[in-house]
Design a protein around this motif. Structure first.
Motif, PDB file in Angstrom:
ATOM      1  N   GLU A   1       0.785  -1.445  -0.052  1.00 45.24           N
ATOM      2  CA  GLU A   1      -0.029  -0.063   0.040  1.00 45.24           C
ATOM      3  C   GLU A   1       1.025   1.173  -0.006  1.00 45.24           C
ATOM      4  OE1 GLU A   1      -2.800  -0.214   3.300  1.00 45.24           O
ATOM      5  OE2 GLU A   1      -3.965  -1.643   2.136  1.00 45.24           O
ATOM      6  N   HIS A   2       2.125   1.382  -0.741  1.00 44.50           N
ATOM      7  CA  HIS A   2       3.029   2.208  -0.849  1.00 44.50           C
ATOM      8  C   HIS A   2       2.140   3.611  -1.134  1.00 44.50           C
ATOM      9  CE1 HIS A   2       6.511   4.718  -1.907  1.00 44.50           C
ATOM     10  NE2 HIS A   2       7.121   3.880  -1.441  1.00 44.50           N
ATOM     11  N   GLU A   3       2.703   4.698  -0.441  1.00 47.24           N
ATOM     12  CA  GLU A   3       1.975   6.005  -0.744  1.00 47.24           C
ATOM     13  C   GLU A   3       2.044   6.484  -2.096  1.00 47.24           C
ATOM     14  OE1 GLU A   3       5.721   8.607   0.700  1.00 47.24           O
ATOM     15  OE2 GLU A   3       4.071   8.592   1.663  1.00 47.24           O
ATOM     16  N   ASP A   4       2.868   5.979  -2.873  1.00 48.12           N
ATOM     17  CA  ASP A   4       3.113   6.078  -4.398  1.00 48.12           C
ATOM     18  C   ASP A   4       2.733   4.869  -4.977  1.00 48.12           C
ATOM     19  OD1 ASP A   4       3.951   6.786  -6.950  1.00 48.12           O
ATOM     20  OD2 ASP A   4       5.703   7.147  -6.470  1.00 48.12           O
ATOM     21  N   GLU A   5       1.390   4.910  -5.915  1.00 51.07           N
ATOM     22  CA  GLU A   5       0.965   3.774  -6.221  1.00 51.07           C
ATOM     23  C   GLU A   5       1.933   3.032  -7.267  1.00 51.07           C
ATOM     24  OE1 GLU A   5      -2.860   4.290  -8.058  1.00 51.07           O
ATOM     25  OE2 GLU A   5      -3.814   5.106  -6.217  1.00 51.07           O
ATOM     26  N   ALA A   6       2.910   3.772  -7.849  1.00 50.27           N
ATOM     27  CA  ALA A   6       3.523   3.241  -8.761  1.00 50.27           C
ATOM     28  C   ALA A   6       4.689   2.284  -8.084  1.00 50.27           C
ATOM     29  CB  ALA A   6       4.445   4.247  -9.699  1.00 50.27           C
ATOM     30  N   GLN A   7       4.902   2.609  -6.885  1.00 48.54           N
ATOM     31  CA  GLN A   7       6.020   1.696  -5.998  1.00 48.54           C
ATOM     32  C   GLN A   7       5.294   0.663  -5.104  1.00 48.54           C
ATOM     33  OE1 GLN A   7       9.099   2.403  -6.733  1.00 48.54           O
ATOM     34  NE2 GLN A   7       8.602   4.122  -8.080  1.00 48.54           N
ATOM     35  N   ARG A   8       4.082   0.323  -5.634  1.00 52.11           N
ATOM     36  CA  ARG A   8       3.449  -0.666  -4.917  1.00 52.11           C
ATOM     37  C   ARG A   8       3.910  -1.978  -5.354  1.00 52.11           C
ATOM     38  NH1 ARG A   8      -2.841   1.662  -4.152  1.00 52.11           N
ATOM     39  NH2 ARG A   8      -2.015   3.231  -2.612  1.00 52.11           N
ATOM     40  N   LEU A   9       4.233  -2.990  -4.397  1.00 43.57           N
ATOM     41  CA  LEU A   9       4.600  -4.401  -4.797  1.00 43.57           C
ATOM     42  C   LEU A   9       3.508  -5.376  -4.655  1.00 43.57           C
ATOM     43  CD1 LEU A   9       8.171  -4.478  -2.606  1.00 43.57           C
ATOM     44  CD2 LEU A   9       7.573  -4.107  -5.071  1.00 43.57           C
ATOM     45  N   SER A  10       3.628  -6.403  -5.290  1.00 47.04           N
ATOM     46  CA  SER A  10       2.896  -7.650  -5.082  1.00 47.04           C
ATOM     47  C   SER A  10       3.222  -8.207  -3.659  1.00 47.04           C
ATOM     48  CB  SER A  10       2.910  -8.745  -6.158  1.00 47.04           C
ATOM     49  OG  SER A  10       4.581  -9.312  -5.880  1.00 47.04           O
ATOM     50  N   THR A  11       2.241  -8.750  -3.283  1.00 48.45           N
ATOM     51  CA  THR A  11       2.443  -9.539  -1.771  1.00 48.45           C
ATOM     52  C   THR A  11       3.604 -10.392  -1.845  1.00 48.45           C
ATOM     53  OG1 THR A  11       0.074  -9.364  -1.669  1.00 48.45           O
ATOM     54  CG2 THR A  11       1.569 -10.668   0.143  1.00 48.45           C
ATOM     55  N   ARG A  12       3.863 -11.093  -2.905  1.00 48.27           N
ATOM     56  CA  ARG A  12       5.024 -12.129  -2.966  1.00 48.27           C
ATOM     57  C   ARG A  12       6.198 -11.229  -2.883  1.00 48.27           C
ATOM     58  NH1 ARG A  12       6.055 -16.630  -7.674  1.00 48.27           N
ATOM     59  NH2 ARG A  12       8.478 -16.821  -7.252  1.00 48.27           N
ATOM     60  N   ALA A  13       6.466 -10.191  -3.719  1.00 48.45           N
ATOM     61  CA  ALA A  13       7.507  -9.331  -3.835  1.00 48.45           C
ATOM     62  C   ALA A  13       7.843  -8.756  -2.312  1.00 48.45           C
ATOM     63  CB  ALA A  13       7.440  -8.508  -4.779  1.00 48.45           C
ATOM     64  N   ALA A  14       6.858  -8.115  -1.579  1.00 46.36           N
ATOM     65  CA  ALA A  14       6.769  -7.625  -0.357  1.00 46.36           C
ATOM     66  C   ALA A  14       7.418  -8.536   0.494  1.00 46.36           C
ATOM     67  CB  ALA A  14       5.690  -6.999  -0.150  1.00 46.36           C
ATOM     68  N   PHE A  15       6.774  -9.929   0.512  1.00 53.09           N
ATOM     69  CA  PHE A  15       7.269 -10.894   1.274  1.00 53.09           C
ATOM     70  C   PHE A  15       8.703 -11.399   1.350  1.00 53.09           C
ATOM     71  CE2 PHE A  15       7.752 -15.271   2.806  1.00 53.09           C
ATOM     72  CZ  PHE A  15       7.155 -15.138   4.245  1.00 53.09           C
ATOM     73  N   ASN A  16       9.155 -11.337   0.025  1.00 51.81           N
ATOM     74  CA  ASN A  16      10.565 -11.769  -0.202  1.00 51.81           C
ATOM     75  C   ASN A  16      11.514 -10.787   0.406  1.00 51.81           C
ATOM     76  OD1 ASN A  16       9.905 -13.808  -1.924  1.00 51.81           O
ATOM     77  ND2 ASN A  16      10.072 -12.748  -3.805  1.00 51.81           N
ATOM     78  N   THR A  17      11.118  -9.587   0.670  1.00 52.72           N
ATOM     79  CA  THR A  17      12.162  -8.386   1.267  1.00 52.72           C
ATOM     80  C   THR A  17      12.002  -8.611   2.780  1.00 52.72           C
ATOM     81  OG1 THR A  17      10.456  -6.822   1.811  1.00 52.72           O
ATOM     82  CG2 THR A  17      11.460  -6.778  -0.315  1.00 52.72           C
ATOM     83  N   VAL A  18      11.249  -9.507   3.327  1.00 52.64           N
ATOM     84  CA  VAL A  18      11.249  -9.925   4.994  1.00 52.64           C
ATOM     85  C   VAL A  18      11.780 -11.156   4.967  1.00 52.64           C
ATOM     86  CG1 VAL A  18      10.019  -7.983   5.539  1.00 52.64           C
ATOM     87  CG2 VAL A  18       8.974 -10.126   5.105  1.00 52.64           C
ATOM     88  N   SER A  19      12.090 -11.951   3.898  1.00 49.05           N
ATOM     89  CA  SER A  19      12.648 -13.447   3.937  1.00 49.05           C
ATOM     90  C   SER A  19      13.980 -13.626   3.069  1.00 49.05           C
ATOM     91  CB  SER A  19      11.568 -14.173   3.543  1.00 49.05           C
ATOM     92  OG  SER A  19      11.009 -13.873   2.103  1.00 49.05           O
ATOM     93  N   ARG A  20      13.937 -14.298   1.946  1.00 52.97           N
ATOM     94  CA  ARG A  20      15.055 -14.562   1.398  1.00 52.97           C
ATOM     95  C   ARG A  20      15.835 -13.348   1.116  1.00 52.97           C
ATOM     96  NH1 ARG A  20      13.227 -16.443  -4.635  1.00 52.97           N
ATOM     97  NH2 ARG A  20      12.536 -14.338  -5.393  1.00 52.97           N
TER      98      ARG A  20
END
Length: 331
Positions: free
Chosen positions: A231-250
């Motif tokens: 839900e990034h404040e800039d809509e162009a910078q929003r990630l899919s859930t999978r991409a966002a989850f990757n940043t807090v895992s692998r």
């Protein structure tokens, strides 16, 4: 202590085996992924010692979180399994502050106030020593990159320095980050008890910059950080859930110093041979969520062939932790 664990009837978040609903862990690592029936037959045929079996009742299994940067240590009930930190730790990577003893450190932490000393710090170290450098704004990032650009390409490739930033980053600066082989670790600002992400995470990832997300001083659910990314404040910078989850895992492993990252490359994911460090969650909805919240779609139909995650938004309930498994043991 259990040496063999069989989980069945669940949703296993595994990119390598997206259809799996069963997981077998043996001697602290994931030994097998697949269907319930096959798992029961396999374990019965190959395991001679004690086996603990657990019916997940359609719960979600994810890798334990790997925190990109935190100011608070891992607790006995933590959903994290590793972190990057400025304090000595046995559960992650320790970056010693510049003016402290570095003998037991994995890297060196350079605060925003010390960026003016960066050229001297770089002159004192040799590859593959990695710096974790705090950037407060665009001008400071420009100064950091200017100092890094004075280093040889070989040195930069070996050190793979990290930038700690949560501010606007121009396309030109993103290009320069790539040219110095630096990664970005994003730590949220806390506004009204809510984490906020300002860095252009989608653009960074699209340009091949490794991005990890850290909790910083945030002590709430890490799912809130994932939600802040989608839900990034800039809509162009929003990630899919999978991409966002990757940043807090692998991706939290990929940004570590090279030798440590290589030694733990299987961490932060669910795959055969990976550490059996997972969390088990109860979520309202599972599915595949697009970067645009309005375009999100969800289904628990495994025929889609995509590893499922919770459907997240600021208005929905966070997934509830049911179990933690560490080194193949329920804790």
């Amino acid at each position: 202590m259990t040496t063999s664990l069989l989980l069945t009837n669940g949703y296993i978040h595994s990119v390598s085996e997206p259809y799996a609903n069963a997981l077998h862990a043996d001697n602290g690592v994931i030994a097998w992924l697949g269907s319930d029936a096959a798992g029961q037959q396999l374990v019965a045929a190959t395991v001679s010692g004690p086996i603990e079996a657990r019916d997940l009742d359609q719960a979600l299994v994810t890798p334990a979180f790997i925190d990109g940067f935190s100011t608070h240590p891992i607790s006995a009930t933590d959903t994290r399994v590793a972190l990057s930190t400025r304090e000595p730790t046995e559960t992650g990577v320790y970056y010693a502050p510049v003016n402290e003893d570095r003998s037991d450190a994995d890297g060196i932490y350079v605060s925003g106030e010390e960026v003016s000393q960066l050229k001297d710090i770089l002159a004192e170290i040799s590859p593959p020593t990695q710096l974790l450098i705090e950037s407060a704004d665009v001008q400071q990032l420009d100064d950091i990159l200017a100092a890094l650009e004075q280093q040889s390409n070989t040195s930069l490739m070996r050190s793979r320095h990290r930038i700690l930033a949560n501010h606007t980053i121009t396309e030109r600066l993103i290009d320069r980050l790539g040219s110095v082989h630096a990664s970005v670790t994003v730590v949220p600002d806390i506004d009204a008890d809510t984490p906020r992400i300002h860095a252009p995470v989608a653009s960074l990832i699209a340009n091949g910059i490794h991005v990890a997300t850290g909790t910083g001083r945030w002590s709430g659910s890490i799912w809130d950080l994932v939600t802040a990314l989608i839900e990034h404040e800039d809509e162009a910078q929003r990630l899919s859930t999978r991409a966002a989850f990757n940043t807090v895992s692998r991706d939290g492993v990929r940004v570590w110093p090279s030798q440590i990252a290589q030694e733990h490359m299987a961490a932060g994911r669910i795959a055969v041979g990976s550490p059996a460090d997972v969390n088990i969650w109860r979520a309202e909805e599972l599915g595949v969520q697009a970067p645009d919240i309005q375009a999100a779609h969800w289904s628990t139909d495994k025929r889609a062939g995509s590893a499922l995650l919770p459907i997240l938004s600021s208005s929905t309930q966070r997934p509830q932790l049911e179990l933690r498994i560490r080194h193949g043991n329920i804790v």
